[in-house]
Write an enzyme that holds these catalytic residues in place. Structure first.
Site, PDB file in Angstrom:
ATOM      1  N   LYS A   1      38.728  -8.879  12.558  1.00 46.54           N
ATOM      2  CA  LYS A   1      38.200  -8.685  13.920  1.00 46.54           C
ATOM      3  C   LYS A   1      37.258  -9.837  14.274  1.00 46.54           C
ATOM      4  O   LYS A   1      36.253 -10.056  13.604  1.00 46.54           O
ATOM      5  CB  LYS A   1      37.457  -7.346  14.016  1.00 46.54           C
ATOM      6  CG  LYS A   1      36.712  -7.143  15.342  1.00 46.54           C
ATOM      7  CD  LYS A   1      35.992  -5.790  15.418  1.00 46.54           C
ATOM      8  CE  LYS A   1      35.121  -5.687  16.675  1.00 46.54           C
ATOM      9  NZ  LYS A   1      34.376  -4.413  16.772  1.00 46.54           N
TER      10      LYS A   1
ATOM     11  N   ASP B   1      29.844  -8.754  21.251  1.00 41.53           N
ATOM     12  CA  ASP B   1      30.253  -7.454  21.783  1.00 41.53           C
ATOM     13  C   ASP B   1      29.122  -6.852  22.603  1.00 41.53           C
ATOM     14  O   ASP B   1      28.200  -6.243  22.070  1.00 41.53           O
ATOM     15  CB  ASP B   1      30.626  -6.521  20.612  1.00 41.53           C
ATOM     16  CG  ASP B   1      31.086  -5.157  21.106  1.00 41.53           C
ATOM     17  OD1 ASP B   1      31.329  -5.004  22.323  1.00 41.53           O
ATOM     18  OD2 ASP B   1      31.209  -4.234  20.258  1.00 41.53           O
TER      19      ASP B   1
ATOM     20  N   LYS C   1      26.389  -1.759  26.087  1.00 39.90           N
ATOM     21  CA  LYS C   1      25.516  -1.293  25.002  1.00 39.90           C
ATOM     22  C   LYS C   1      24.065  -1.308  25.460  1.00 39.90           C
ATOM     23  O   LYS C   1      23.703  -2.102  26.328  1.00 39.90           O
ATOM     24  CB  LYS C   1      25.655  -2.230  23.794  1.00 39.90           C
ATOM     25  CG  LYS C   1      26.930  -2.065  22.998  1.00 39.90           C
ATOM     26  CD  LYS C   1      26.916  -2.963  21.770  1.00 39.90           C
ATOM     27  CE  LYS C   1      28.204  -2.834  20.989  1.00 39.90           C
ATOM     28  NZ  LYS C   1      28.413  -1.502  20.394  1.00 39.90           N
TER      29      LYS C   1
ATOM     30  N   ASP D   1      29.734  -9.356  15.259  1.00 38.99           N
ATOM     31  CA  ASP D   1      30.949  -8.552  15.427  1.00 38.99           C
ATOM     32  C   ASP D   1      32.227  -9.353  15.136  1.00 38.99           C
ATOM     33  O   ASP D   1      33.334  -8.873  15.340  1.00 38.99           O
ATOM     34  CB  ASP D   1      30.994  -7.950  16.842  1.00 38.99           C
ATOM     35  CG  ASP D   1      31.704  -6.609  16.881  1.00 38.99           C
ATOM     36  OD1 ASP D   1      31.862  -5.994  15.812  1.00 38.99           O
ATOM     37  OD2 ASP D   1      32.100  -6.183  17.980  1.00 38.99           O
TER      38      ASP D   1
ATOM     39  N   ASP E   1      33.693  -0.173  24.966  1.00 35.98           N
ATOM     40  CA  ASP E   1      32.964  -0.597  23.763  1.00 35.98           C
ATOM     41  C   ASP E   1      33.778  -0.324  22.495  1.00 35.98           C
ATOM     42  O   ASP E   1      33.415  -0.782  21.415  1.00 35.98           O
ATOM     43  CB  ASP E   1      31.603   0.117  23.705  1.00 35.98           C
ATOM     44  CG  ASP E   1      30.640  -0.563  22.751  1.00 35.98           C
ATOM     45  OD1 ASP E   1      30.941  -1.696  22.305  1.00 35.98           O
ATOM     46  OD2 ASP E   1      29.587   0.041  22.463  1.00 35.98           O
TER      47      ASP E   1
ATOM     48  N   ARG F   1      39.497  -2.083  18.036  1.00 34.89           N
ATOM     49  CA  ARG F   1      40.840  -1.533  17.808  1.00 34.89           C
ATOM     50  C   ARG F   1      41.844  -2.071  18.825  1.00 34.89           C
ATOM     51  O   ARG F   1      43.027  -2.176  18.547  1.00 34.89           O
ATOM     52  CB  ARG F   1      40.770   0.004  17.816  1.00 34.89           C
ATOM     53  CG  ARG F   1      40.343   0.590  19.121  1.00 34.89           C
ATOM     54  CD  ARG F   1      39.818   2.024  19.006  1.00 34.89           C
ATOM     55  NE  ARG F   1      38.451   2.081  18.492  1.00 34.89           N
ATOM     56  CZ  ARG F   1      37.788   3.205  18.270  1.00 34.89           C
ATOM     57  NH1 ARG F   1      38.363   4.372  18.489  1.00 34.89           N
ATOM     58  NH2 ARG F   1      36.550   3.179  17.803  1.00 34.89           N
TER      59      ARG F   1
HETATM   60  N1  BES Z   1      31.191  -3.510  17.033  1.00 36.50           N
HETATM   61  C1  BES Z   1      30.972  -2.144  17.311  1.00 36.50           C
HETATM   62  C2  BES Z   1      30.697  -1.338  16.042  1.00 36.50           C
HETATM   63  C3  BES Z   1      29.334  -1.489  15.464  1.00 36.50           C
HETATM   64  C4  BES Z   1      28.224  -0.980  16.099  1.00 36.50           C
HETATM   65  C5  BES Z   1      29.185  -2.068  14.238  1.00 36.50           C
HETATM   66  C6  BES Z   1      26.981  -1.091  15.503  1.00 36.50           C
HETATM   67  C7  BES Z   1      27.953  -2.169  13.638  1.00 36.50           C
HETATM   68  C8  BES Z   1      26.846  -1.681  14.277  1.00 36.50           C
HETATM   69  C9  BES Z   1      32.214  -1.543  17.965  1.00 36.50           C
HETATM   70  O1  BES Z   1      32.910  -2.389  18.797  1.00 36.50           O
HETATM   71  C10 BES Z   1      31.727  -0.407  18.799  1.00 36.50           C
HETATM   72  O2  BES Z   1      31.022  -0.649  19.728  1.00 36.50           O
HETATM   73  N2  BES Z   1      32.116   0.802  18.440  1.00 36.50           N
HETATM   74  C11 BES Z   1      31.706   1.952  19.135  1.00 36.50           C
HETATM   75  C12 BES Z   1      32.890   2.869  19.251  1.00 36.50           C
HETATM   76  C13 BES Z   1      32.654   4.047  20.151  1.00 36.50           C
HETATM   77  C14 BES Z   1      32.516   3.598  21.582  1.00 36.50           C
HETATM   78  C15 BES Z   1      33.813   5.005  20.003  1.00 36.50           C
HETATM   79  C16 BES Z   1      30.589   2.611  18.350  1.00 36.50           C
HETATM   80  O3  BES Z   1      30.655   2.631  17.119  1.00 36.50           O
HETATM   81  O4  BES Z   1      29.630   3.050  18.959  1.00 36.50           O
HETATM   82 ZN    ZN Z   2      32.762  -4.375  18.432  1.00 34.31          ZN
HETATM   83 MN    MN Z   3      32.135  -2.367  20.789  1.00 36.13          MN
END
Ligand code: BES
Ligand code: ZN
Ligand code: MN
Length: 498
Positions: free
Chosen positions: A267, A272, A279, A290, A349, A353
Site C-alpha cells: 500500500k 492519507d 480525518k 501510510d 478514509d 483496500r
Molecule cells: N491508513 C489508515 C489506517 C491507519 C490509521 C493506520 C491509523 C494506522 C493508524 C486507513 O486508511 C484508514 O483510515 N482506515 C480507517 C478505516 C475505517 C474508515 C473503516 C480506520 O482504520 O479508521
Molecule cells: Zn490509509
Molecule cells: Mn484512510
C-alpha cells in the site's frame, strides 16, 4: 561493512570494542568469563559493586580494561540466565551499539553469538546481530540543515564462534543480515520522508533508480491513463481529489528462471487525509507513514536483489495521495474495480483496500506462486494487536502458517487472524456488490475480507501492519517492518536458508 568470524578469546582480539554479556546473580557469559579472567576479576568486582548492570537492555562501556587487547569492553545485561530469547539478544546487541554511538569505534567483536539463544543456530545469531546493529546505527537526517553529527565510523563487525565448523553459517548469516539491514534502511528512509517529498512520482523514481545498474531487476511505471484503460476505477477513485498523479510501480527481479514469482503488493498512500471523510487533525502528520507497506516491499526487493537469490520476485506498488477536493470521491459514490465488481464507497478514509483490490487484480497476470499484500490498513488492527505483531490473513492455511513461521524465525512477529462468511456479511451494500467498510466491529478482519474478494484462485496472504510500521512519540519514525519477515519468507522459498 566488513565481517569476520573468530574462535579466538574475547580478551585476545585487537578491536576497538568487544561486546560481552552478563546474566543476573553474577553469572557471566562466555566472552565475559574470559574478560574477567584476563582482567584478574575486574568484571565481577564491578558487577558486585553495582557499577555494571546485568539487567536485560542495560549496557556499561569500560574503557582500557587491563589484560584485554580491545580498547573498550561493552558489557550488556542479558537478564535471567538460561537460554535468552532472540528478542533479548537483539536488544542487547543494539544497546551496546547505542552506548558506543559517540565513540570512535570502527571495529567490534560481538561475543554474544557464543550464548545459547532460543531457536537460533549460528546463522540466525549472526543475522540477528547484523540486523540489530543496522537498526541501532540508523539515522534519518537528510531533512535537517546545518552541521550533522558524524555517525559512528563502524566498518568491521566480528562474531565469536565456538568451533570452526560454525564459520560458514555465521558468514552466511552476516551476509544476509547485511542485505536485510540495508533493505530495512531503504524502507525507513522512504517511510520517514514527508509527503511533500515522498510523492507517488518520488516512489516511482526511487524504484527506477534501484533497478538501474542491476541486470536482474527491472522497473515499470503505469500512469493514470494506463490504469484507466485497464479499468482500475477503484484505485482511481482514491486519487480523484489529488493533484499529485497516481502511479502503479512494478518491479521484477529475475533470479529464478521460469519459476512462478512471489508477488509482494505494498500500500503506497503517500499521504492519507481521509479524503472527504476527513480525518481529525491531531496526529494527522503520521499519515505520511501510510506508504510503509510500499516502503517495506521495495526494501525487501532491495534486500533480495542484493543477496542475488535464485528466485523470481515481483513487487507491485499502487501509489496515490488521498485528498479531499471538489472532484474527490464522495461517500455513497459507487466505483467499478478492475475485477468488474462494484464498490459503494461509504467512507473515503477506507482507501487502502480500494487501491489494493485493483493492484491484486492487476497482479494476476504474473501468475504468482504466492501473493502477499502489505498495508497500514486499519486503526482497528492497532487496537487488536498493539505495536508488537502485525495481523496475518490468508485464504490458504499452509501459506498463513508459512508467513507466521517466517515472522517467528526473523523475530519480526505476526499473528494469524480469521476470515469467514460472518465477517464477510458485514460488507453487504444495498446498492453495489459490496461496501468498502464493514461497520464498527472487527475492522481489520472486514478489511481483509474485502481484499479476499479479489484473490480467487491465487495463494494470497495479507499483512495489516498498521501497528508495527512506525513508532509515535519521542521515538517517532518508520521501523522498516516487515522487511525482515518478508525477506525470510523469500529466503525460505529460495531454499537459501541453512
Ligand atoms: N491508513 C489508515 C489506517 C491507519 C490509521 C493506520 C491509523 C494506522 C493508524 C486507513 O486508511 C484508514 O483510515 N482506515 C480507517 C478505516 C475505517 C474508515 C473503516 C480506520 O482504520 O479508521
Ligand atoms: Zn490509509
Ligand atoms: Mn484512510
Amino acid at each position: 561493512m566488513k565481517y569476520f568470524t573468530t574462535t579466538s578469546k574475547a580478551s585476545r582480539r585487537s578491536v576497538d570494542c568487544v561486546i560481552v554479556g552478563v546474566y543476573n546473580r553474577g553469572k557471566l557469559g562466555a566472552g565475559a568469563t574470559d574478560v574477567d579472567a584476563a582482567s584478574k576479576g575486574q568484571l565481577l568486582k564491578l558487577i558486585k559493586s553495582g557499577d555494571v548492570s546485568s539487567q536485560a537492555g542495560a549496557c556499561t562501556v569500560l574503557p582500557g580494561v587491563a589484560g584485554v587487547k580491545a580498547d573498550r569492553v561493552a558489557v550488556v545485561g542479558l537478564g535471567k540466565s538460561g537460554a535468552v530469547s532472540a528478542s533479548t539478544f537483539r536488544k542487547a546487541t543494539a544497546a551496546a551499539i547505542r552506548s558506543l554511538a559517540d565513540t570512535k569505534t570502527r571495529s567490534i567483536l560481538n561475543t554474544l553469538t557464543l550464548e545459547s539463544v532460543k531457536g537460533c543456530d549460528a546463522y540466525y545469531l549472526a543475522r540477528h546481530s547484523v540486523e540489530s546493529i543496522g537498526d541501532a546505527l540508523y539515522r534519518f537526517e537528510q531533512m535537517k540543515s546545518g552541521r550533522k553529527k558524524p555517525p559512528m565510523p563502524l566498518s568491521m563487525i566480528g562474531h565469536s564462534i565456538a568451533k570452526r565448523g560454525d564459520a560458514a553459517k555465521t558468514t552466511r548469516g552476516a551476509d544476509h543480515g547485511d542485505a536485510i539491514a540495508n533493505g530495512v534502511a531503504v524502507a525507513k528512509d522512504l517511510g520517514n520522508l514527508p509527503s511533500n517529498v515522498c510523492t507517488p512520482s518520488y516512489l516511482a523514481r526511487a524504484a527506477k533508480k534501484m533497478a538501474s545498474g542491476n541486470g536482474k531487476l527491472t522497473t515499470q511505471i503505469l500512469n493514470e491513463a494506463e490504469m484507466k484503460r485497464l479499468g482500475m476505477g477503484s484505485l482511481l477513485s482514491v486519487t480523484a481529489g489529488a493533484i499529485e498523479p497516481a502511479k502503479m510501480i512494478v518491479m521484477k527481479y529475475k533470479g529464478g528462471g521460469k519459476d512462478q514469482p512471489v508477488v509482494l503488493v505494498g500500500k503506497g498512500v503517500t499521504f492519507d487525509t481521509g479524503g472527504i471523510s476527513l480525518k481529525p487533525g491531531a496526529g494527522m502528520d503520521e499519515m505520511k507513514f501510510d506508504m510503509c507497506g510500499a516502503a517495506s516491499v521495495i526494501g525487501t526487493m532491495a534486500a533480495i536483489a542484493r543477496m542475488k537469490l535464485p528466485v523470481n520476485l515481483t513487487v507491485v506498488v499502487p501509489a496515490v495521495v488521498n485528498m479531499p477536493a471538489g472532484d474527490a470521491t464522495n461517500p455513497g459514490d459507487i466505483v467499478k474495480s478492475m475485477s468488474g465488481q462494484t464498490i459503494e464507497v461509504l467512507n473515503t478514509d477506507a482507501e487502502g483496500r480500494l487501491i489494493l483490490c485493483d493492484a491484486l487484480t492487476y497482479s494476476r497476470r504474473f501468475k504468482p506462486a504466492a501473493i502477499i499484500d502489505v498495508a497500514t490498513l486499519t486503526g482497528a488492527c492497532v487496537v487488536a494487536l498493539g505495536h508488537h505483531r502485525c495481523a496475518i490473513y490468508s485464504n490458504n492455511d499452509a501459506l498463513r502458517d508459512e508467513v507466521f513461521a517466517a515472522g517467528n524465525s526473523a523475530e519480526d512477529l505476526g499473528w494469524p487472524m480469521p476470515l469467514g462468511e460472518q465477517y464477510n456479511a458485514q460488507l453487504k451494500s444495498n446498492f453495489a456488490d459490496m461496501a468498502n467498510i464493514g461497520g464498527p466491529g472487527g475492522g481489520s478482519v472486514t478489511a481483509a475480507c474485502f481484499l479476499e474478494r479479489f484473490t480467487d484462485g491465487m495463494n494470497w496472504a495479507h499483512l495489516d501492519i498498521a501497528g508495527v510500521a512506525w513508532k509515535s512519540g519521542a521515538q517517532k519514525g518508520a521501523t522498516g517492518r516487515p522487511v525482515s519477515l518478508l525477506s525470510e519468507f523469500v529466503l525460505s522459498r529460495a531454499g537459501a536458508l541453512p
